[in-house]
Design a protein around this motif. Structure first.
Motif, mmCIF file in Angstrom:
data_model
loop_
_atom_site.group_PDB
_atom_site.id
_atom_site.type_symbol
_atom_site.label_atom_id
_atom_site.label_comp_id
_atom_site.label_asym_id
_atom_site.label_seq_id
_atom_site.Cartn_x
_atom_site.Cartn_y
_atom_site.Cartn_z
ATOM 1 N N THR A 5 0.875 -1.165 0.015
ATOM 2 C CA THR A 5 -0.104 0.035 -0.013
ATOM 3 C C THR A 5 0.944 1.236 -0.074
ATOM 4 N N SER A 6 0.533 2.396 -0.596
ATOM 5 C CA SER A 6 1.188 3.393 -0.856
ATOM 6 C C SER A 6 0.372 4.605 -0.179
ATOM 7 N N PHE A 7 1.250 5.714 0.154
ATOM 8 C CA PHE A 7 0.506 6.813 0.609
ATOM 9 C C PHE A 7 -0.539 7.425 -0.539
ATOM 10 N N ASP A 8 -1.440 7.928 -0.291
ATOM 11 C CA ASP A 8 -2.711 8.537 -1.161
ATOM 12 C C ASP A 8 -2.190 9.751 -1.843
ATOM 13 N N PRO A 9 -1.944 9.476 -3.098
ATOM 14 C CA PRO A 9 -1.666 10.886 -4.144
ATOM 15 C C PRO A 9 -2.241 12.181 -3.639
ATOM 16 N N ASP A 10 -3.469 12.084 -3.280
ATOM 17 C CA ASP A 10 -4.013 13.425 -2.912
ATOM 18 C C ASP A 10 -3.652 13.860 -1.726
ATOM 19 N N VAL A 11 -3.298 12.955 -0.829
ATOM 20 C CA VAL A 11 -2.610 13.635 0.654
ATOM 21 C C VAL A 11 -1.190 14.317 0.146
ATOM 22 N N ILE A 12 -0.462 13.499 -0.561
ATOM 23 C CA ILE A 12 0.914 14.257 -1.002
ATOM 24 C C ILE A 12 0.520 15.421 -1.795
#
Length: 105
Positions: A5-12
């Motif tokens: 699982t990766s970090f949410d691109p929207d959060v980035i």
């Protein structure tokens, strides 16, 4: 094989936008100070401000890079904790690996 699982691109993207907004505010303050000094000298130049954006693929790549950075930090910290005989990773373990981790990335 387990899916990572990766970090949410929207959060980035939200983090990036916050940094960009701060940088733009600092640049504007510098420009206003410079314009005030230039107007006293008789010359004024205005800068055109562009809006900063991020490509969706760049956001996905940034999220993946951040995930890899965190995974590597945990693995290195776990190795230090294991050598010390600790069963938990503590802040001191992270502090010990952080300088080399930052140089490696």
């Amino acid at each position: 094989m387990e899916e990572e699982t990766s970090f949410d691109p929207d959060v980035i993207h939200g983090i990036f936008k916050g940094v960009w907004a701060k940088m733009a505010a600092l640049e504007q303050e510098k420009a206003e100070a410079s314009d005030a000094a230039d107007s006293e000298a008789g010359a004024s130049a205005s800068k055109r401000h562009r809006r900063t954006t991020a490509n969706a693929n760049a956001l996905k790549l940034s999220a993946e890079l951040l995930r890899l950075f965190v995974v590597e930090a945990v693995q290195r910290s776990a190795a230090i904790a294991e050598v010390e005989g600790a069963t938990k990773i503590e802040a001191t373990h992270l502090e010990r690996i952080l300088p080399q981790l930052l140089l490696d990335f």
